[in-house]
Motif scaffolding. Structure first.
Motif, PDB file in Angstrom:
ATOM      1  N   LEU A 101       0.850  -1.192   0.000  1.00  0.00           N
ATOM      2  CA  LEU A 101       0.000   0.000   0.000  1.00  0.00           C
ATOM      3  C   LEU A 101       0.887   1.243   0.000  1.00  0.00           C
ATOM      4  O   LEU A 101       0.863   2.056   0.922  1.00  0.00           O
ATOM      5  CB  LEU A 101      -0.911  -0.021   1.235  1.00  0.00           C
ATOM      6  CG  LEU A 101      -1.953  -1.143   1.267  1.00  0.00           C
ATOM      7  CD1 LEU A 101      -2.446  -1.396   2.682  1.00  0.00           C
ATOM      8  CD2 LEU A 101      -3.130  -0.805   0.352  1.00  0.00           C
ATOM      9  N   THR A 102       1.665   1.373  -1.056  1.00  0.00           N
ATOM     10  CA  THR A 102       2.700   2.420  -1.081  1.00  0.00           C
ATOM     11  C   THR A 102       2.118   3.825  -0.955  1.00  0.00           C
ATOM     12  O   THR A 102       2.734   4.697  -0.344  1.00  0.00           O
ATOM     13  CB  THR A 102       3.523   2.327  -2.378  1.00  0.00           C
ATOM     14  OG1 THR A 102       2.632   2.333  -3.508  1.00  0.00           O
ATOM     15  CG2 THR A 102       4.338   1.039  -2.414  1.00  0.00           C
ATOM     16  N   SER A 103       0.939   4.060  -1.507  1.00  0.00           N
ATOM     17  CA  SER A 103       0.345   5.396  -1.449  1.00  0.00           C
ATOM     18  C   SER A 103      -0.144   5.749  -0.054  1.00  0.00           C
ATOM     19  O   SER A 103      -0.430   6.915   0.234  1.00  0.00           O
ATOM     20  CB  SER A 103      -0.819   5.503  -2.441  1.00  0.00           C
ATOM     21  OG  SER A 103      -0.369   5.324  -3.768  1.00  0.00           O
ATOM     22  N   PHE A 104      -0.247   4.734   0.808  1.00  0.00           N
ATOM     23  CA  PHE A 104      -0.782   4.947   2.149  1.00  0.00           C
ATOM     24  C   PHE A 104       0.190   4.479   3.224  1.00  0.00           C
ATOM     25  O   PHE A 104      -0.205   4.167   4.345  1.00  0.00           O
ATOM     26  CB  PHE A 104      -2.116   4.211   2.298  1.00  0.00           C
ATOM     27  CG  PHE A 104      -3.149   4.618   1.291  1.00  0.00           C
ATOM     28  CD1 PHE A 104      -3.905   5.761   1.487  1.00  0.00           C
ATOM     29  CD2 PHE A 104      -3.348   3.869   0.141  1.00  0.00           C
ATOM     30  CE1 PHE A 104      -4.854   6.152   0.550  1.00  0.00           C
ATOM     31  CE2 PHE A 104      -4.301   4.244  -0.795  1.00  0.00           C
ATOM     32  CZ  PHE A 104      -5.055   5.396  -0.597  1.00  0.00           C
ATOM     33  N   SER A 105       1.491   4.444   2.879  1.00  0.00           N
ATOM     34  CA  SER A 105       2.475   3.888   3.801  1.00  0.00           C
ATOM     35  C   SER A 105       2.502   4.632   5.138  1.00  0.00           C
ATOM     36  O   SER A 105       2.748   4.028   6.185  1.00  0.00           O
ATOM     37  CB  SER A 105       3.864   3.880   3.163  1.00  0.00           C
ATOM     38  OG  SER A 105       4.263   5.196   2.816  1.00  0.00           O
ATOM     39  N   ALA A 106       2.228   5.936   5.114  1.00  0.00           N
ATOM     40  CA  ALA A 106       2.236   6.710   6.355  1.00  0.00           C
ATOM     41  C   ALA A 106       1.080   6.339   7.276  1.00  0.00           C
ATOM     42  O   ALA A 106       1.091   6.694   8.460  1.00  0.00           O
ATOM     43  CB  ALA A 106       2.192   8.202   6.048  1.00  0.00           C
ATOM     44  N   ASN A 107       0.080   5.636   6.742  1.00  0.00           N
ATOM     45  CA  ASN A 107      -1.081   5.233   7.533  1.00  0.00           C
ATOM     46  C   ASN A 107      -0.897   3.889   8.224  1.00  0.00           C
ATOM     47  O   ASN A 107      -1.817   3.422   8.903  1.00  0.00           O
ATOM     48  CB  ASN A 107      -2.328   5.124   6.642  1.00  0.00           C
ATOM     49  CG  ASN A 107      -2.753   6.450   6.043  1.00  0.00           C
ATOM     50  OD1 ASN A 107      -2.203   7.495   6.381  1.00  0.00           O
ATOM     51  ND2 ASN A 107      -3.716   6.411   5.144  1.00  0.00           N
ATOM     52  N   LEU A 108       0.277   3.280   8.050  1.00  0.00           N
ATOM     53  CA  LEU A 108       0.518   1.935   8.580  1.00  0.00           C
ATOM     54  C   LEU A 108       1.517   2.032   9.724  1.00  0.00           C
ATOM     55  O   LEU A 108       2.606   2.577   9.563  1.00  0.00           O
ATOM     56  CB  LEU A 108       1.024   1.021   7.466  1.00  0.00           C
ATOM     57  CG  LEU A 108       0.053   0.907   6.281  1.00  0.00           C
ATOM     58  CD1 LEU A 108       0.725   0.234   5.098  1.00  0.00           C
ATOM     59  CD2 LEU A 108      -1.217   0.158   6.669  1.00  0.00           C
ATOM     60  N   HIS A 109       1.153   1.485  10.866  1.00  0.00           N
ATOM     61  CA  HIS A 109       1.890   1.721  12.102  1.00  0.00           C
ATOM     62  C   HIS A 109       2.311   0.404  12.758  1.00  0.00           C
ATOM     63  O   HIS A 109       1.630  -0.612  12.641  1.00  0.00           O
ATOM     64  CB  HIS A 109       1.020   2.501  13.086  1.00  0.00           C
ATOM     65  CG  HIS A 109       0.438   3.757  12.512  1.00  0.00           C
ATOM     66  ND1 HIS A 109       1.142   4.933  12.422  1.00  0.00           N
ATOM     67  CD2 HIS A 109      -0.780   3.999  11.970  1.00  0.00           C
ATOM     68  CE1 HIS A 109       0.382   5.864  11.869  1.00  0.00           C
ATOM     69  NE2 HIS A 109      -0.793   5.327  11.584  1.00  0.00           N
ATOM     70  N   VAL A 110       3.426   0.473  13.449  1.00  0.00           N
ATOM     71  CA  VAL A 110       3.891  -0.641  14.277  1.00  0.00           C
ATOM     72  C   VAL A 110       3.426  -0.381  15.703  1.00  0.00           C
ATOM     73  O   VAL A 110       3.722   0.674  16.275  1.00  0.00           O
ATOM     74  CB  VAL A 110       5.423  -0.782  14.234  1.00  0.00           C
ATOM     75  CG1 VAL A 110       5.877  -1.920  15.149  1.00  0.00           C
ATOM     76  CG2 VAL A 110       5.900  -1.003  12.807  1.00  0.00           C
ATOM     77  N   GLY A 111       2.698  -1.321  16.256  1.00  0.00           N
ATOM     78  CA  GLY A 111       2.225  -1.150  17.617  1.00  0.00           C
ATOM     79  C   GLY A 111       1.376  -2.325  18.058  1.00  0.00           C
ATOM     80  O   GLY A 111       0.776  -3.021  17.237  1.00  0.00           O
ATOM     81  N   ASP A 112       1.337  -2.532  19.354  1.00  0.00           N
ATOM     82  CA  ASP A 112       0.493  -3.542  19.970  1.00  0.00           C
ATOM     83  C   ASP A 112      -0.829  -2.868  20.325  1.00  0.00           C
ATOM     84  O   ASP A 112      -0.858  -1.953  21.151  1.00  0.00           O
ATOM     85  CB  ASP A 112       1.192  -4.084  21.224  1.00  0.00           C
ATOM     86  CG  ASP A 112       0.352  -5.049  22.016  1.00  0.00           C
ATOM     87  OD1 ASP A 112      -0.809  -5.300  21.619  1.00  0.00           O
ATOM     88  OD2 ASP A 112       0.840  -5.559  23.038  1.00  0.00           O
TER      89      ASP A 112
END
Length: 208
Positions: A101-112
């Motif tokens: 989802l390269t166009s939305f990469s900023a919307n993807l987060h690392v977290g529990d």
């Protein structure tokens, strides 16, 4: 209020799932599903019955992002414009999601998601009931509704069974109702039924 820790055994099971997903090159299998593309859609797409219009959708435990990508595509076929967001505890899986989802990469987060604080609230939040142990689920649902779902938005909870293992999906709607939540809708997927979905709305705060 101090958040209680997830059990060590449960964390170890999540680590094992992460390793199994990362071994796969096929995006469906890398999402933990081995039934092929036709069943994948038949058993996952019904969750969109809980989506009533355009908006931001957060997939809690998004893994490699493939389900999110599918929801955007399937939603588009229904005339819905969905903006994908995701969170997963695995940095390696989130990297795969960002590559997809390269166009939305900023919307993807690392977290529990048990302790993660989202940067915004979302019109739609999708989460599986087994993201936490069952005795944590009531607290987890409250946390998602209060902290993740925007006012007027919707929490969609899912439960997957297994045809190969003969496991029926957890009665997520019944659970939500047992905790006092008003279930505004429910649906199933697969034949025989192997997935269940139910949703709860976060009502707008009353005007002063």
């Amino acid at each position: 209020m101090r958040v209680r820790l997830l059990p060590t055994e449960f964390i170890e099971s999540l680590d094992a799932l992460e390793r199994s997903y990362l071994r796969e090159s096929d995006p469906i299998r890398g999402s933990g599903f081995g039934g092929g593309p036709e069943r994948w859609r038949n058993e996952r797409e019904p969750l969109l019955d809980g989506v009533k219009g355009d908006g931001n959708i957060l997939d809690v435990g998004c893994a490699n992002g493939y389900l999110l990508a599918c929801l955007v595509q399937w939603g588009g076929e229904r005339g819905l414009r969905l903006i994908p967001h995701g969170v997963d505890r695995s940095a390696a899986l989130v990297e795969r999601a960002r590559d997809l989802l390269t166009s939305f990469s900023a919307n993807l987060h690392v977290g529990d998601s048990w302790t993660w604080n989202p940067p915004m609230q979302y019109e739609y939040v999708y989460a599986l009931y087994d993201c936490v142990p069952l005795d944590y689920l009531a607290e987890y649902v409250d946390r998602l509704l209060d902290g993740f779902v925007a006012e007027g938005g919707r929490l969609i909870m899912g439960a997957y069974g297994s045809r190969s293992r003969g496991l029926k999906p957890f009665d997520i709607a019944g659970f939500l109702e047992s905790q006092g939540h008003v279930v505004s809708g429910r649906c199933t997927g697969g034949s025989p039924v192997v997935t269940r979905f139910a949703w709860v709305d976060r009502l707008p705060a009353p005007a002063d």
